[in-house]
Every structure is written in C-alpha cells, then in structure tokens.
Motif scaffolding. Structure first.
Motif, PDB file in Angstrom:
ATOM      1  N   TRP A   1      49.944  29.514  70.018  1.00  0.00           N
ATOM      2  CA  TRP A   1      48.897  29.979  70.922  1.00  0.00           C
ATOM      3  C   TRP A   1      47.639  30.408  70.170  1.00  0.00           C
ATOM      4  O   TRP A   1      46.812  31.143  70.702  1.00  0.00           O
ATOM      5  N   GLU A   2      47.460  29.932  68.948  1.00  0.00           N
ATOM      6  CA  GLU A   2      46.370  30.423  68.120  1.00  0.00           C
ATOM      7  C   GLU A   2      44.997  29.932  68.541  1.00  0.00           C
ATOM      8  O   GLU A   2      43.985  30.481  68.078  1.00  0.00           O
TER       9      GLU A   2
ATOM     10  N   ALA B   1      33.317  37.356  80.431  1.00  0.00           N
ATOM     11  CA  ALA B   1      32.713  37.097  79.123  1.00  0.00           C
ATOM     12  C   ALA B   1      33.401  37.907  78.040  1.00  0.00           C
ATOM     13  O   ALA B   1      33.550  37.446  76.899  1.00  0.00           O
ATOM     14  N   GLU B   2      33.847  39.113  78.378  1.00  0.00           N
ATOM     15  CA  GLU B   2      34.532  39.967  77.400  1.00  0.00           C
ATOM     16  C   GLU B   2      35.855  39.336  76.960  1.00  0.00           C
ATOM     17  O   GLU B   2      36.177  39.325  75.767  1.00  0.00           O
ATOM     18  N   THR B   3      36.596  38.804  77.915  1.00  0.00           N
ATOM     19  CA  THR B   3      37.873  38.153  77.578  1.00  0.00           C
ATOM     20  C   THR B   3      37.640  36.912  76.738  1.00  0.00           C
ATOM     21  O   THR B   3      38.305  36.694  75.722  1.00  0.00           O
ATOM     22  N   VAL B   4      36.671  36.090  77.137  1.00  0.00           N
ATOM     23  CA  VAL B   4      36.376  34.853  76.396  1.00  0.00           C
ATOM     24  C   VAL B   4      35.986  35.166  74.959  1.00  0.00           C
ATOM     25  O   VAL B   4      36.422  34.495  74.017  1.00  0.00           O
ATOM     26  N   ALA B   5      35.182  36.204  74.758  1.00  0.00           N
ATOM     27  CA  ALA B   5      34.715  36.557  73.416  1.00  0.00           C
ATOM     28  C   ALA B   5      35.849  37.000  72.500  1.00  0.00           C
ATOM     29  O   ALA B   5      35.749  36.884  71.274  1.00  0.00           O
ATOM     30  N   SER B   6      36.952  37.484  73.079  1.00  0.00           N
ATOM     31  CA  SER B   6      38.074  37.965  72.270  1.00  0.00           C
ATOM     32  C   SER B   6      39.058  36.860  71.916  1.00  0.00           C
ATOM     33  O   SER B   6      40.010  37.098  71.167  1.00  0.00           O
ATOM     34  N   LEU B   7      38.838  35.654  72.436  1.00  0.00           N
ATOM     35  CA  LEU B   7      39.763  34.541  72.213  1.00  0.00           C
ATOM     36  C   LEU B   7      39.089  33.471  71.359  1.00  0.00           C
ATOM     37  O   LEU B   7      38.044  33.689  70.772  1.00  0.00           O
ATOM     38  N   SER B   8      39.705  32.302  71.253  1.00  0.00           N
ATOM     39  CA  SER B   8      39.182  31.275  70.353  1.00  0.00           C
ATOM     40  C   SER B   8      37.980  30.561  70.966  1.00  0.00           C
ATOM     41  O   SER B   8      37.822  30.505  72.185  1.00  0.00           O
ATOM     42  N   ASP B   9      37.169  30.005  70.093  1.00  0.00           N
ATOM     43  CA  ASP B   9      36.089  29.120  70.507  1.00  0.00           C
ATOM     44  C   ASP B   9      36.653  27.704  70.423  1.00  0.00           C
ATOM     45  O   ASP B   9      36.843  27.163  69.342  1.00  0.00           O
TER      46      ASP B   9
ATOM     47  N   PRO C   1      38.948  28.715  61.352  1.00  0.00           N
ATOM     48  CA  PRO C   1      38.702  30.167  61.361  1.00  0.00           C
ATOM     49  C   PRO C   1      40.008  30.953  61.227  1.00  0.00           C
ATOM     50  O   PRO C   1      40.974  30.700  61.953  1.00  0.00           O
ATOM     51  N   ILE C   2      40.050  31.906  60.312  1.00  0.00           N
ATOM     52  CA  ILE C   2      41.233  32.736  60.145  1.00  0.00           C
ATOM     53  C   ILE C   2      41.435  33.651  61.347  1.00  0.00           C
ATOM     54  O   ILE C   2      42.532  34.174  61.574  1.00  0.00           O
ATOM     55  N   SER C   3      40.389  33.810  62.157  1.00  0.00           N
ATOM     56  CA  SER C   3      40.486  34.633  63.370  1.00  0.00           C
ATOM     57  C   SER C   3      41.507  34.080  64.348  1.00  0.00           C
ATOM     58  O   SER C   3      41.893  34.770  65.302  1.00  0.00           O
ATOM     59  N   ARG C   4      41.961  32.841  64.125  1.00  0.00           N
ATOM     60  CA  ARG C   4      42.935  32.252  65.053  1.00  0.00           C
ATOM     61  C   ARG C   4      44.223  33.074  65.091  1.00  0.00           C
ATOM     62  O   ARG C   4      44.944  33.053  66.098  1.00  0.00           O
ATOM     63  N   GLN C   5      44.537  33.793  64.015  1.00  0.00           N
ATOM     64  CA  GLN C   5      45.754  34.611  64.027  1.00  0.00           C
ATOM     65  C   GLN C   5      45.611  35.796  64.966  1.00  0.00           C
ATOM     66  O   GLN C   5      46.544  36.142  65.686  1.00  0.00           O
ATOM     67  N   ALA C   6      44.428  36.412  64.964  1.00  0.00           N
ATOM     68  CA  ALA C   6      44.197  37.510  65.905  1.00  0.00           C
ATOM     69  C   ALA C   6      44.237  36.996  67.339  1.00  0.00           C
ATOM     70  O   ALA C   6      44.714  37.688  68.249  1.00  0.00           O
ATOM     71  N   VAL C   7      43.762  35.765  67.527  1.00  0.00           N
ATOM     72  CA  VAL C   7      43.806  35.152  68.862  1.00  0.00           C
ATOM     73  C   VAL C   7      45.252  34.965  69.306  1.00  0.00           C
ATOM     74  O   VAL C   7      45.616  35.295  70.442  1.00  0.00           O
ATOM     75  N   GLU C   8      46.091  34.438  68.423  1.00  0.00           N
ATOM     76  CA  GLU C   8      47.488  34.234  68.810  1.00  0.00           C
ATOM     77  C   GLU C   8      48.184  35.562  69.086  1.00  0.00           C
ATOM     78  O   GLU C   8      48.971  35.670  70.036  1.00  0.00           O
TER      79      GLU C   8
END
Length: 385
Positions: A254-255, A175-183, A78-85
């Motif tokens: 940290w991605e 749940a809000e914090t978990v949803a904003s990070l990686s799966d 997932p490219i979303s990993r960059q937003a996670v990092e």
C-alpha cells in the motif's frame, strides 16, 4: 545503504531481545521497489512497548526501503512511500481519522485480509507488518494451478465488491488527506516512460501516431484531467493480490496509496492480467479461468459502484494500454517476439480508442482487439452497450 546488502538478522538483534539463533530470516521474492523478508521465531516473543502491535508474535514481515527501486537502482523513488504505507495500514485498521469513509467498505469485506502495521522504523526505513502466512501471487495461482472456476469467481466477487465500495467511499477526498498520501504521478510517470520507450521503437509505418499516443498518456497524468478523484492503491496489479494455502485473499503493498480514479486503477489491474494471458505458455484452461475471474470481478464491482462515464472508460483504456505496452519492457523477458508484438498492438488499439480529453470512446476501434482480450475489456466499457 544498499538494500541488497541490508542485514535483517543483525537489524532484528539490535531491536529485539533475541539472539540470531532464536529466529530465521528468508528474503521474499518478487519485490520490485523494496527488499522484503520474513522473520520466523522459534518461540513466540513479546514486542517492545513502543510498538503499535501489542500481541505476542511468532513471525513478521520486514520491508526495507531506499530512495531507489530495489530491482532498478537507477530509478529514484520517494522514501516517503514508507510513511504512506504506514498511514494506509492504519486507515485499513480504522486507526486514522482519514479512514472514516472507508469503514463500510472494510466492514463488508470480512474475508479479505490486509497486513497490520507493527512498527515503522523511520530512522532505518523499515516497516514491520504482520505475517499473512505462506502465499503466492494471485496471477500465479490462476495461471499455474488452474483452480476451480467457482473458487476464482468467489475471489472476483470479493475483490470487485471491496474496490467498488472503496472508490465510492473515498470520492473527492480532502486536500489534507491527499497531501498526506502518495503523489501518484511518481509511479504512473515511471510506467508511462516505460511504455513510451517501447512506442518510440515501434515501426512508424505501422503506428504513425505514436507521438500523439504518448501525449495522450502524459496528459492522463495531469490531475486536472481527473474529474472523478478517489483514493486507491495506485500500484494496483495482480502482484498486489496474494492467495494463501487456505485460499484466503490478501491485498498487500500500500506504499503508493493516494489520489487516483477508478478507471485508472481497474485498467492497470485488468491490463496486467491480460498481459499474462498473452504469454505463449498460458494454457487454454488458464485463459478461461482468467476470463471467469475478470467477469465476476467486473460484475460485482459495478453492483457496488454502478455509475460509469466517458471519463471512467477513457482512464481505463489509457491505463490498460499503458500496462500492455510497458509490460513488454518490464516483465516480458521470457515472452516470444510474437506475444510482445501482440501486446503492443493491443495496447496501442486501446490508446487509440480512448480519444482525447473530453472526447468519447471509439468502440469500433476496440473491435480490433484479440478475441481473448476483447470480451474482458468490454465488461468495463459499458457506454457502447
């Protein structure tokens, strides 16, 4: 766009007020998921006002991501990993409300370093981060340099203390914090598939229960089996730890930061270290140095997070076993067949000992581990003491 053809020089000149002759770009080795480069400027430069880092810089790190793994283009990520990092780095800097529970862990780890976020280019999927300096992988530092044992023990204390406090501080995240990070299931699912590929080729007469062991690893991915959730790096292995020429320790990449549990994080980390120890070329001195590090690491971790459970031990053994088995496919091209077979057998032993969900660890099975691994594993499997 292919990450292998990305032009960092052209990219920088399009963003900054610099010419190509004003700086040098060097690709950094070891990137499995992304293409990473260091840009060094001949003179300090001021960054654009919309960047998140106000200081003048002389060098920086650029991490370019795609929807596939840089080293395994056939594997989607997932490219979303960059937003996670980017979010994780803001949390580590205390600039995100979700980081409130991490402040104590960070405040008491003054010598441990993390990159700072400079800018996240969401359009071209490039993270800009501060440069922590010339460093080498911690595992290479131990296995190649064989540094003094006291130095390694100090690093073990620092890392163990930080992780113990981090896992305690981030228990049961919202749940809000978990949803904003990686799966975490994306990465751990990939690693599980690598281990399963190895197990499917193992001799059935020697390992008749490979199917049930595969199911054991797959069941561990189910979030419902995680009764002790916390936040962690998820992709926590020796490659996440860098050592500078000055001996400073840094945690990078940290991605995949997100929901996990302490046993899985530590099992993966220690499992990868022990996989390196099984290399035929590892010297006795390197093996002893690794043991010293893991001993001090475990001791300090349990001072910071003294609670343990069957759940922790089971998750540790599954992640540890998966790392040894999967490592023979991912990282062991230079290993001799005997070393690979030894790693697979040790990994299967830990999967057997882990038992099924709700069960307890079979300590008698663990006694079959190679002697160079057994003492390190038992530092984390404490219920049998």
């Amino acid at each position: 766009m292919s990450s292998t053809t990305f032009d960092f020089t052209l990219y920088l000149t399009s963003i900054l007020s610099v010419q190509s002759e004003d700086f040098d770009v060097h690709l950094l080795p070891g990137g499995f998921t992304n293409l990473t480069a260091r840009a060094t400027f001949k003179q300090g430069i001021e960054l654009p006002s919309f960047f998140e880092y106000p200081n003048q810089i002389t060098s920086l790190i650029l991490k370019m991501g795609t929807s596939f793994m840089h080293m395994e283009p056939s594997c989607a990520v997932p490219i979303s990993r960059q937003a996670v990092e980017a979010k994780a780095l803001r949390m580590l800097q205390g600039e995100d409300l979700a980081s409130l529970g991490m402040e104590e862990a960070l405040a008491q780890s003054s010598t441990l370093k993390f990159p700072r976020l400079i800018f996240h280019d969401t359009e071209r999927h490039v993270l800009w981060m501060t440069d922590l300096g010339e460093s080498k992988l911690f595992s290479d530092h131990i296995l190649s340099n064989c540094p003094p044992q006291v130095e390694i023990e100090e690093l073990g204390v620092e890392l163990g203390r930080f992780l113990g406090r981090l896992f305690v501080a981030t228990r049961n995240p919202s749940a809000e914090t978990v949803a904003s990070l990686s799966d975490s299931r994306h990465l751990l699912g990939f690693l599980t598939a690598e281990a399963e590929r190895v197990l499917s080729q193992s001799p059935k007469e020697e390992y008749p229960e490979t199917k049930s062991l595969m199911e054991r690893m797959e069941n561990a991915l189910d979030e419902r089996s995680n009764s002790e959730p916390c936040l962690g790096m998820v992709d926590f292995w020796p490659g996440s730890v860098l050592i500078s020429k000055k001996g400073e320790c840094s945690l990078v990449d940290w991605e995949y930061f997100g929901l996990t549990n302490a046993g899985t994080e530590l099992g993966m980390f220690v499992g990868h270290f022990h996989f390196l120890v099984l290399n035929d070329q590892a010297s006795n001195e390197a093996i002893l140095t690794t043991k010293a590090f893991i001993s001090s690491f475990a001791s300090e971790y349990f001072k910071a997070a003294p609670d343990t459970s069957d759940h922790f031990e089971r998750k540790f053994l599954i992640a540890y076993g998966r790392s040894l088995i999967g490592g023979t496919n991912l990282f062991a091209r230079a290993y001799q067949p005997e070393a690979k077979a030894k790693a697979i057998d040790a990994g299967i032993t830990c999967l057997r000992a882990a038992g099924d969900v709700g069960g307890v660890v079979d300590h008698n099975v663990l006694d079959r581990l190679p002697t160079e691994l057994l003492s390190g594993v038992k530092l984390f499997i404490r219920s049998g003491k």
